[in-house]
Design a protein around this motif. Structure first.
Motif, PDB file in Angstrom:
ATOM      1  N   LEU A 205       0.859  -1.172   0.000  1.00 25.59           N
ATOM      2  CA  LEU A 205       0.000   0.000   0.000  1.00 25.59           C
ATOM      3  C   LEU A 205       0.900   1.228   0.000  1.00 25.59           C
ATOM      4  CD1 LEU A 205      -2.649  -1.086   2.636  1.00 25.59           C
ATOM      5  CD2 LEU A 205      -2.855  -1.162   0.153  1.00 25.59           C
ATOM      6  N   ILE A 206       0.667   2.147  -0.926  1.00 28.12           N
ATOM      7  CA  ILE A 206       1.543   3.287  -1.096  1.00 28.12           C
ATOM      8  C   ILE A 206       0.813   4.568  -0.713  1.00 28.12           C
ATOM      9  CG2 ILE A 206       2.887   4.636  -2.751  1.00 28.12           C
ATOM     10  CD1 ILE A 206       3.241   2.082  -4.368  1.00 28.12           C
ATOM     11  N   ILE A 207       1.403   5.313   0.201  1.00 32.79           N
ATOM     12  CA  ILE A 207       0.918   6.644   0.541  1.00 32.79           C
ATOM     13  C   ILE A 207       1.805   7.641  -0.193  1.00 32.79           C
ATOM     14  CG2 ILE A 207       0.592   8.335   2.392  1.00 32.79           C
ATOM     15  CD1 ILE A 207       0.132   5.998   4.286  1.00 32.79           C
ATOM     16  N   GLN A 208       1.218   8.620  -0.825  1.00 31.74           N
ATOM     17  CA  GLN A 208       1.991   9.513  -1.678  1.00 31.74           C
ATOM     18  C   GLN A 208       2.886  10.422  -0.842  1.00 31.74           C
ATOM     19  OE1 GLN A 208      -0.189  11.319  -4.831  1.00 31.74           O
ATOM     20  NE2 GLN A 208       1.413  12.786  -5.332  1.00 31.74           N
ATOM     21  N   ASP A 209       4.132   9.996  -0.728  1.00 28.30           N
ATOM     22  CA  ASP A 209       5.158  10.786  -0.050  1.00 28.30           C
ATOM     23  C   ASP A 209       6.471  10.541  -0.777  1.00 28.30           C
ATOM     24  OD1 ASP A 209       6.809  12.169   1.597  1.00 28.30           O
ATOM     25  OD2 ASP A 209       6.661  10.808   3.302  1.00 28.30           O
ATOM     26  N   PHE A 210       6.685  11.329  -1.809  1.00 32.25           N
ATOM     27  CA  PHE A 210       7.841  11.113  -2.660  1.00 32.25           C
ATOM     28  C   PHE A 210       8.835  12.270  -2.535  1.00 32.25           C
ATOM     29  CE2 PHE A 210       4.423   8.969  -5.326  1.00 32.25           C
ATOM     30  CZ  PHE A 210       4.677   7.718  -4.759  1.00 32.25           C
ATOM     31  N   GLY A 211       9.066  12.713  -1.328  1.00 34.58           N
ATOM     32  CA  GLY A 211       9.955  13.860  -1.094  1.00 34.58           C
ATOM     33  C   GLY A 211      11.394  13.597  -1.479  1.00 34.58           C
ATOM     34  N   GLY A 212      11.808  12.335  -1.440  1.00 39.85           N
ATOM     35  CA  GLY A 212      13.167  11.998  -1.832  1.00 39.85           C
ATOM     36  C   GLY A 212      14.102  11.858  -0.646  1.00 39.85           C
ATOM     37  N   ALA A 213      15.117  11.017  -0.830  1.00 43.52           N
ATOM     38  CA  ALA A 213      16.044  10.712   0.258  1.00 43.52           C
ATOM     39  C   ALA A 213      16.809  11.942   0.735  1.00 43.52           C
ATOM     40  CB  ALA A 213      17.027   9.628  -0.205  1.00 43.52           C
ATOM     41  N   HIS A 214      17.210  12.818  -0.171  1.00 43.46           N
ATOM     42  CA  HIS A 214      18.004  13.986   0.224  1.00 43.46           C
ATOM     43  C   HIS A 214      17.175  15.011   0.994  1.00 43.46           C
ATOM     44  CE1 HIS A 214      21.400  12.495  -1.955  1.00 43.46           C
ATOM     45  NE2 HIS A 214      20.768  12.519  -3.122  1.00 43.46           N
ATOM     46  N   ASN A 215      15.850  14.994   0.809  1.00 44.32           N
ATOM     47  CA  ASN A 215      14.985  15.942   1.514  1.00 44.32           C
ATOM     48  C   ASN A 215      14.633  15.493   2.920  1.00 44.32           C
ATOM     49  OD1 ASN A 215      14.574  18.217  -0.107  1.00 44.32           O
ATOM     50  ND2 ASN A 215      13.196  17.086  -1.465  1.00 44.32           N
ATOM     51  N   LYS A 216      14.953  14.258   3.268  1.00 41.60           N
ATOM     52  CA  LYS A 216      14.611  13.768   4.605  1.00 41.60           C
ATOM     53  C   LYS A 216      15.375  14.510   5.695  1.00 41.60           C
ATOM     54  CE  LYS A 216      13.160   9.116   3.278  1.00 41.60           C
ATOM     55  NZ  LYS A 216      13.419   7.655   3.393  1.00 41.60           N
ATOM     56  N   ASP A 217      16.593  14.932   5.374  1.00 42.77           N
ATOM     57  CA  ASP A 217      17.403  15.696   6.329  1.00 42.77           C
ATOM     58  C   ASP A 217      18.085  16.814   5.546  1.00 42.77           C
ATOM     59  OD1 ASP A 217      19.177  16.742   8.166  1.00 42.77           O
ATOM     60  OD2 ASP A 217      19.674  14.793   9.043  1.00 42.77           O
ATOM     61  N   ILE A 218      17.367  17.922   5.383  1.00 40.20           N
ATOM     62  CA  ILE A 218      17.884  19.008   4.558  1.00 40.20           C
ATOM     63  C   ILE A 218      19.144  19.615   5.173  1.00 40.20           C
ATOM     64  CG2 ILE A 218      17.408  21.338   3.711  1.00 40.20           C
ATOM     65  CD1 ILE A 218      14.573  20.497   3.179  1.00 40.20           C
ATOM     66  N   GLY A 219      19.209  19.659   6.493  1.00 38.99           N
ATOM     67  CA  GLY A 219      20.400  20.191   7.147  1.00 38.99           C
ATOM     68  C   GLY A 219      21.644  19.393   6.788  1.00 38.99           C
ATOM     69  N   LYS A 220      21.511  18.075   6.834  1.00 42.68           N
ATOM     70  CA  LYS A 220      22.638  17.203   6.486  1.00 42.68           C
ATOM     71  C   LYS A 220      22.991  17.338   5.011  1.00 42.68           C
ATOM     72  CE  LYS A 220      24.073  12.343   6.716  1.00 42.68           C
ATOM     73  NZ  LYS A 220      23.642  10.967   7.113  1.00 42.68           N
ATOM     74  N   THR A 221      21.985  17.408   4.164  1.00 44.06           N
ATOM     75  CA  THR A 221      22.221  17.553   2.731  1.00 44.06           C
ATOM     76  C   THR A 221      22.890  18.883   2.421  1.00 44.06           C
ATOM     77  OG1 THR A 221      20.326  16.143   2.173  1.00 44.06           O
ATOM     78  CG2 THR A 221      21.114  17.653   0.470  1.00 44.06           C
ATOM     79  N   SER A 222      22.417  19.947   3.062  1.00 43.63           N
ATOM     80  CA  SER A 222      22.996  21.264   2.835  1.00 43.63           C
ATOM     81  C   SER A 222      24.456  21.300   3.263  1.00 43.63           C
ATOM     82  CB  SER A 222      22.198  22.322   3.589  1.00 43.63           C
ATOM     83  OG  SER A 222      22.730  23.607   3.376  1.00 43.63           O
ATOM     84  N   ALA A 223      24.763  20.688   4.407  1.00 41.47           N
ATOM     85  CA  ALA A 223      26.145  20.641   4.894  1.00 41.47           C
ATOM     86  C   ALA A 223      27.045  19.907   3.906  1.00 41.47           C
ATOM     87  CB  ALA A 223      26.198  19.976   6.260  1.00 41.47           C
ATOM     88  N   ARG A 224      26.522  18.830   3.318  1.00 41.32           N
ATOM     89  CA  ARG A 224      27.299  18.075   2.328  1.00 41.32           C
ATOM     90  C   ARG A 224      27.597  18.928   1.097  1.00 41.32           C
ATOM     91  NH1 ARG A 224      25.491  15.674  -2.069  1.00 41.32           N
ATOM     92  NH2 ARG A 224      23.317  15.583  -1.376  1.00 41.32           N
ATOM     93  N   LEU A 225      26.591  19.653   0.635  1.00 46.26           N
ATOM     94  CA  LEU A 225      26.768  20.478  -0.560  1.00 46.26           C
ATOM     95  C   LEU A 225      27.699  21.657  -0.313  1.00 46.26           C
ATOM     96  CD1 LEU A 225      23.094  20.450  -1.868  1.00 46.26           C
ATOM     97  CD2 LEU A 225      25.032  19.140  -2.751  1.00 46.26           C
ATOM     98  N   ILE A 226      27.589  22.254   0.861  1.00 46.72           N
ATOM     99  CA  ILE A 226      28.467  23.372   1.204  1.00 46.72           C
ATOM    100  C   ILE A 226      29.913  22.899   1.304  1.00 46.72           C
ATOM    101  CG2 ILE A 226      29.086  25.004   3.041  1.00 46.72           C
ATOM    102  CD1 ILE A 226      26.066  25.316   3.551  1.00 46.72           C
ATOM    103  N   LYS A 227      30.124  21.721   1.897  1.00 49.04           N
ATOM    104  CA  LYS A 227      31.467  21.165   2.017  1.00 49.04           C
ATOM    105  C   LYS A 227      32.107  20.964   0.653  1.00 49.04           C
ATOM    106  CE  LYS A 227      33.932  17.069   3.701  1.00 49.04           C
ATOM    107  NZ  LYS A 227      33.791  15.751   4.375  1.00 49.04           N
ATOM    108  N   GLY A 228      31.330  20.467  -0.294  1.00 47.07           N
ATOM    109  CA  GLY A 228      31.847  20.223  -1.631  1.00 47.07           C
ATOM    110  C   GLY A 228      31.946  21.472  -2.481  1.00 47.07           C
TER     111      GLY A 228
END
Length: 245
Positions: free
Chosen positions: A5-28
């Motif tokens: 059963l699928i509930i529509q939540d397709f935010g994506g893996a990188h959006n689950k923790d935007i702070g962590k994702t942002s830190a990764r992008l800033i580092k690079g």
């Protein structure tokens, strides 16, 4: 496909923790300009396996890449001439990085991306290279100089798995350089010179003679041991033909 059963939540893996994702992008630093001029000194032909490795190289997304092939010149002259003309160019002279690749070096596909990330993470270094070895069964890592010794030296140092190893000098087979360092008038010209012992100036390859001039002015370099680079012996000069050292 398994029943579910699928509930529509397709935010994506990188959006689950935007702070962590942002830190990764800033580092690079991928949000900044990371334009790269690639200089390749070469004879008339380059082995197919080497070219294939270059075709697989990834570069920072949506940034400029300009490849320059320097042929028919001694390697030190090739680098010095290419860099002089790059700096004189009204556009390329303003770019952020220079990448040197030599015609017998085979870097891993994400090697450029990793070197850019390291340069962004460690701005105290003006050059960071990938890990490769001199050819032959007794090959040593091109990590030239024990930085713990206050007297400048070029003794080859052992690699450290996954680490950045500072040294007094690097080879040039797969190096990322901060373009700004070549604009420093304190570093004498020509930038890269090969000495063969016939001119009264001793013997030295163009890479280490450059660092003997740049290091005293505060420029530092290192090797990223997580960036693996093959050193290809097509003819078998140092062992069996078609060997990737």
């Amino acid at each position: 496909m398994k029943p579910e059963l699928i509930i529509q939540d397709f935010g994506g893996a990188h959006n689950k923790d935007i702070g962590k994702t942002s830190a990764r992008l800033i580092k690079g630093g991928s949000w900044k300009k990371q334009r790269i001029v690639v200089v390749i000194p070469s004879a008339d032909t380059i082995p197919a396996k080497v070219v294939l490795s270059w075709m697989n190289l990834a570069f920072p997304p949506n940034n400029g890449v300009c490849r320059i092939l320097a042929t028919g010149m001694e390697v030190g002259d090739a680098y010095s001439t290419a860099i002089e003309q790059i700096l004189a160019h009204p556009d390329l002279g303003k770019w952020e990085y220079l990448l040197t690749i030599e015609s017998d070096n085979c870097p891993q596909p994400d090697g450029v991306i990793k070197l850019v990330e390291r340069m962004e993470e460690y701005p105290e270094f003006s050059c960071i290279g990938g890990l490769y070895y001199t050819k032959g069964p007794g090959g040593v890592a091109q990590i030239w100089g024990d930085i713990k010794d206050p007297i400048m030296n070029y003794r080859p140092q052992p690699p450290v798995e996954g680490q950045l190893v500072e040294c007094y000098g690097t080879g040039m087979g797969f190096n990322l350089w901060n373009m700004k360092m070549f604009k420093d008038p304190k570093i004498s010209k020509p930038l890269f010179q090969t000495f063969n012992g016939k001119d009264g100036k001793g013997i030295g390859t163009q890479d280490l003679t450059f660092w003997s001039k740049a290091r005293p002015h505060g420029y530092r370099c290192a090797i990223d041991c997580s960036v693996r680079v093959g050193h290809y012996d097509f003819a078998g000069t140092f062992g069996e033909p078609d060997t990737m050292w």
